[in-house]
Design a protein around this motif. Structure first.
Motif, PDB file in Angstrom:
ATOM      1  N   UNK A   4       0.821  -1.283  -0.166  1.00 25.94           N
ATOM      2  CA  UNK A   4       0.010  -0.033  -0.200  1.00 25.94           C
ATOM      3  C   UNK A   4       0.718   1.227   0.044  1.00 25.94           C
ATOM      4  N   UNK A   5       2.114   1.082   0.382  1.00 26.24           N
ATOM      5  CA  UNK A   5       3.000   2.473   0.383  1.00 26.24           C
ATOM      6  C   UNK A   5       3.858   2.325  -0.746  1.00 26.24           C
ATOM      7  N   UNK A   6       3.804   1.354  -1.843  1.00 22.76           N
ATOM      8  CA  UNK A   6       4.746   1.400  -2.927  1.00 22.76           C
ATOM      9  C   UNK A   6       4.167   2.392  -3.879  1.00 22.76           C
ATOM     10  N   UNK A   7       5.286   3.273  -4.535  1.00 25.31           N
ATOM     11  CA  UNK A   7       4.799   4.279  -5.490  1.00 25.31           C
ATOM     12  C   UNK A   7       5.127   3.199  -6.678  1.00 25.31           C
ATOM     13  N   UNK A   8       4.617   3.982  -7.836  1.00 27.57           N
ATOM     14  CA  UNK A   8       5.049   3.329  -9.326  1.00 27.57           C
ATOM     15  C   UNK A   8       6.394   3.307  -9.748  1.00 27.57           C
ATOM     16  N   UNK A   9       7.299   4.098  -9.090  1.00 29.03           N
ATOM     17  CA  UNK A   9       8.746   4.042  -9.206  1.00 29.03           C
ATOM     18  C   UNK A   9       9.345   2.662  -8.643  1.00 29.03           C
ATOM     19  N   UNK A  10       8.756   2.567  -7.189  1.00 31.41           N
ATOM     20  CA  UNK A  10       9.091   1.183  -6.657  1.00 31.41           C
ATOM     21  C   UNK A  10       8.536   0.144  -7.612  1.00 31.41           C
ATOM     22  N   UNK A  11       7.523   0.070  -7.817  1.00 31.98           N
ATOM     23  CA  UNK A  11       7.076  -1.110  -8.623  1.00 31.98           C
ATOM     24  C   UNK A  11       7.937  -1.289  -9.838  1.00 31.98           C
ATOM     25  N   UNK A  12       8.442  -0.345 -10.486  1.00 34.56           N
ATOM     26  CA  UNK A  12       8.985  -0.616 -11.725  1.00 34.56           C
ATOM     27  C   UNK A  12      10.532  -1.012 -11.298  1.00 34.56           C
ATOM     28  N   UNK A  13      11.077  -0.677 -10.309  1.00 34.26           N
ATOM     29  CA  UNK A  13      12.318  -1.038  -9.922  1.00 34.26           C
ATOM     30  C   UNK A  13      12.205  -2.430  -9.317  1.00 34.26           C
ATOM     31  N   UNK A  14      11.348  -2.898  -8.705  1.00 34.00           N
ATOM     32  CA  UNK A  14      11.201  -4.035  -8.390  1.00 34.00           C
ATOM     33  C   UNK A  14      10.883  -5.253  -9.505  1.00 34.00           C
ATOM     34  N   UNK A  15      10.189  -4.679 -10.416  1.00 37.25           N
ATOM     35  CA  UNK A  15      10.092  -5.687 -11.791  1.00 37.25           C
ATOM     36  C   UNK A  15      11.500  -5.705 -12.543  1.00 37.25           C
ATOM     37  N   UNK A  16      11.975  -4.489 -12.710  1.00 33.36           N
ATOM     38  CA  UNK A  16      13.369  -4.614 -13.533  1.00 33.36           C
ATOM     39  C   UNK A  16      14.209  -5.300 -12.659  1.00 33.36           C
ATOM     40  N   UNK A  17      14.314  -5.426 -11.421  1.00 33.10           N
ATOM     41  CA  UNK A  17      15.220  -6.143 -10.720  1.00 33.10           C
ATOM     42  C   UNK A  17      14.901  -7.454 -11.071  1.00 33.10           C
ATOM     43  N   UNK A  18      13.690  -7.842 -10.964  1.00 33.73           N
ATOM     44  CA  UNK A  18      13.498  -9.366 -11.369  1.00 33.73           C
ATOM     45  C   UNK A  18      13.732  -9.696 -12.716  1.00 33.73           C
ATOM     46  N   UNK A  19      13.609  -8.808 -13.628  1.00 34.67           N
ATOM     47  CA  UNK A  19      13.584  -9.151 -14.913  1.00 34.67           C
ATOM     48  C   UNK A  19      15.235  -9.260 -15.274  1.00 34.67           C
ATOM     49  N   UNK A  20      15.868  -8.424 -14.519  1.00 35.40           N
ATOM     50  CA  UNK A  20      17.476  -8.738 -14.769  1.00 35.40           C
ATOM     51  C   UNK A  20      17.846  -9.927 -13.974  1.00 35.40           C
ATOM     52  N   UNK A  21      17.489 -10.179 -13.045  1.00 33.48           N
ATOM     53  CA  UNK A  21      17.790 -11.517 -12.365  1.00 33.48           C
ATOM     54  C   UNK A  21      17.373 -12.442 -13.079  1.00 33.48           C
ATOM     55  N   UNK A  22      16.382 -12.400 -13.896  1.00 31.72           N
ATOM     56  CA  UNK A  22      15.750 -13.754 -14.799  1.00 31.72           C
ATOM     57  C   UNK A  22      16.985 -13.736 -15.764  1.00 31.72           C
ATOM     58  N   UNK A  23      17.586 -12.840 -16.334  1.00 30.87           N
ATOM     59  CA  UNK A  23      18.571 -12.989 -17.242  1.00 30.87           C
ATOM     60  C   UNK A  23      19.840 -13.610 -16.750  1.00 30.87           C
TER      61      UNK A  23
END
Length: 80
Positions: A4-23
């Protein structure tokens, strides 16, 4: 981090980190373009759905001109 306290920027960072980890160490290709296009496409599609398909309302919610929305929908193949 509480969702509930996550910003859109937080969400993008989390997903990009996950994507980079998956690589698994592979270098990403055109990361900026991929993120912008995929986020924009999902945003347009979801906003239009939430507006019941009303393009004028969706354009207002997005803060863009209705013609700009139409062009973007065509670009992403969402102009059905």
């Amino acid at each position: 981090m509480a969702t509930e306290s996550m910003t859109l920027s937080d969400c993008v960072v989390m997903i990009v980190d996950r994507y980079l980890d998956d690589l698994q160490g592979e270098a990403p290709n055109n990361l900026h373009t991929q993120v912008i296009e995929q986020v924009e496409c999902a945003l347009l599609e979801h906003t239009l759905k939430k507006c019941g398909g009303q393009r004028g309302t969706a354009a207002q919610w997005l803060g863009i001109n209705r013609n700009t929305l139409r062009k973007k929908l065509q670009n992403y193949g969402l102009d059905t």
